[in-house]
Design an enzyme around this catalytic site. Structure first.
Site, PDB file in Angstrom:
ATOM      1  N   ASP A  66       5.911   0.552   4.129  1.00 49.66           N
ATOM      2  CA  ASP A  66       6.782   1.284   2.869  1.00 49.66           C
ATOM      3  C   ASP A  66       6.110   2.549   2.632  1.00 49.66           C
ATOM      4  OD1 ASP A  66       4.665   0.003   1.904  1.00 49.66           O
ATOM      5  OD2 ASP A  66       5.966  -1.703   1.081  1.00 49.66           O
ATOM      6  N   ASN A 135       6.101 -11.528  -7.248  1.00 54.16           N
ATOM      7  CA  ASN A 135       7.516 -11.970  -7.383  1.00 54.16           C
ATOM      8  C   ASN A 135       8.069 -12.624  -6.019  1.00 54.16           C
ATOM      9  OD1 ASN A 135       7.763  -9.719  -5.843  1.00 54.16           O
ATOM     10  ND2 ASN A 135       9.494  -8.765  -7.284  1.00 54.16           N
ATOM     11  N   HIS A 137       7.852 -10.643  -3.149  1.00 53.73           N
ATOM     12  CA  HIS A 137       8.421  -9.743  -2.188  1.00 53.73           C
ATOM     13  C   HIS A 137       7.225  -9.727  -1.112  1.00 53.73           C
ATOM     14  CE1 HIS A 137       6.182  -6.189  -4.690  1.00 53.73           C
ATOM     15  NE2 HIS A 137       5.488  -6.753  -3.783  1.00 53.73           N
ATOM     16  N   GLU A 142      12.414  -6.815  -2.489  1.00 54.08           N
ATOM     17  CA  GLU A 142      12.381  -7.243  -3.711  1.00 54.08           C
ATOM     18  C   GLU A 142      13.333  -8.630  -3.502  1.00 54.08           C
ATOM     19  OE1 GLU A 142      10.170  -6.573  -5.499  1.00 54.08           O
ATOM     20  OE2 GLU A 142      10.224  -4.636  -6.312  1.00 54.08           O
TER      21      GLU A 142
HETATM   22  C1  F6R Z   1       2.619  -2.743   0.121  1.00 52.61           C
HETATM   23  C2  F6R Z   1       3.247  -4.033   0.063  1.00 52.61           C
HETATM   24  C3  F6R Z   1       3.385  -4.742  -0.913  1.00 52.61           C
HETATM   25  C4  F6R Z   1       2.186  -5.461  -1.394  1.00 52.61           C
HETATM   26  C5  F6R Z   1       2.040  -6.699  -2.490  1.00 52.61           C
HETATM   27  C6  F6R Z   1       0.882  -7.033  -3.061  1.00 52.61           C
HETATM   28  O1  F6R Z   1       2.912  -2.019   1.094  1.00 52.61           O
HETATM   29  O2  F6R Z   1       3.607  -4.353   1.317  1.00 52.61           O
HETATM   30  O3  F6R Z   1       4.192  -6.171  -0.684  1.00 52.61           O
HETATM   31  O4  F6R Z   1       1.455  -6.239  -0.203  1.00 52.61           O
HETATM   32  O5  F6R Z   1       2.657  -5.926  -3.560  1.00 52.61           O
HETATM   33  O6  F6R Z   1       0.352  -5.899  -3.600  1.00 52.61           O
HETATM   34  P1  F6R Z   1      -1.337  -6.299  -4.119  1.00 52.61           P
HETATM   35  O7  F6R Z   1      -2.071  -6.412  -3.017  1.00 52.61           O
HETATM   36  O8  F6R Z   1      -1.723  -4.977  -4.738  1.00 52.61           O
HETATM   37  O9  F6R Z   1      -1.141  -7.425  -5.000  1.00 52.61           O
END
Ligand code: F6R
Length: 259
Positions: A66, A135, A137, A142
């Site tokens: 992303d 959450n 994701h 989301e």
């Molecule tokens: C970012 C991504 C997100 C993160 C998730 C956890 O490329 O794919 O799904 O893996 O938001 O983020 P952290 O590791 O910062 O808690």
């Protein structure tokens, strides 16, 4: 879905990193799907260390999950910048094969469609690395994202923007939209490895592994994947009802052929 519970975050990160390292050693021209975020920072540290010991990325192709809409590749909070800093600038990867969606394009919808096509043209993703949002994701899919979604634009939830505010300085707003691989894109990867550490991920990890398959928890879609492995530390595993069963099957997260 294989569930490996490691004693602590360092061990879980080592385990996930070793899957990527083994993949690249076995198939140097692999197509890897990559993730960003705080959880992945120590994992990329391990990949850099492995490169210093001889691991080559020269033949690999990568696709990140992303990018924020509106941030160009040189914006310091872009995921392009994150990946250059944490990995690409420090290993021998061919920059022309290290892909992220461009967040600063005039037509993000066309960019998303082109990104999905580029993944297909590369032959699909061999091994997809994933983190987990509190959450539920994966990527920036989301809650209530279609379980069949392709790469597209998603509006970020307030909770995701709040969680990611720590990466943005002062008054700079966290972008409202992202281009993300879809859940369908992720499910087409030939293998998935999800790494989640810390108590903040315990609720989402339980819903992902033991909840119903539901768009309400996008990561639960991995229950439908034939080769998905989840690596957790004990804190992230704390709310699993069948935790002792997973620990019985894979004591201390051990197990051959984990993906
Ligand atoms: C970012 C991504 C997100 C993160 C998730 C956890 O490329 O794919 O799904 O893996 O938001 O983020 P952290 O590791 O910062 O808690």
């Amino acid at each position: 879905m294989k569930v490996l519970i490691l004693p602590d975050a360092a061990a879980a990160t080592d385990r996930a990193a070793s899957v990527l390292i083994d993949e690249l050693r076995a198939r140097p021209a692999s197509v890897l799907g990559l993730a960003t975020g705080g959880t992945m920072e120590p994992l990329y540290e391990r990949l850099r260390a492995s490169h210093r010991e001889g691991l080559s990325f020269a033949q690999a192709t990568t696709f990140n999950l992303d990018e924020y809409v509106g941030l160009g590749p040189d914006h310091p909070r872009s995921y392009h910048a994150y990946m250059r800093e944490k990995l690409f600038d420090q290993v021998d990867i061919d920059p022309s094969r290290a892909h992220l969606p461009r967040g600063d394009t005039a037509d993000p919808h066309a960019e998303a469609a082109a990104y999905e096509d580029a993944i297909g043209r590369a032959g699909g993703i061999d091994l997809q690395l994933l983190g987990l949002g509190a959450n539920g994701h994966i990527g920036f899919n989301e809650p209530m994202s279609s379980l069949a979604s392709p790469t597209r634009i998603k509006t970020l939830t307030r909770s995701t923007r709040d969680a990611n505010r720590r990466f943005f300085e002062g008054a700079e707003p966290v972008p409202r939209f992202a281009i993300t691989m879809g859940i369908g894109t992720i499910l087409r990867a030939r293998a998935c490895v999800l790494l989640a550490t810390g108590a903040g991920k315990a609720g989402a990890a339980a819903r992902m592994i033991e909840g119903p398959v539901s768009a309400a928890c996008p990561a639960s879609a991995l229950q439908m994947h034939p080769r998905a492995t989840v690596m957790l530390d004990r804190a992230a595993a704390a709310e699993l009802e069948l935790r002792s069963y997973y620990e019985h099957v894979h004591p201390d997260g051990r197990g051959r052929d984990v993906v």
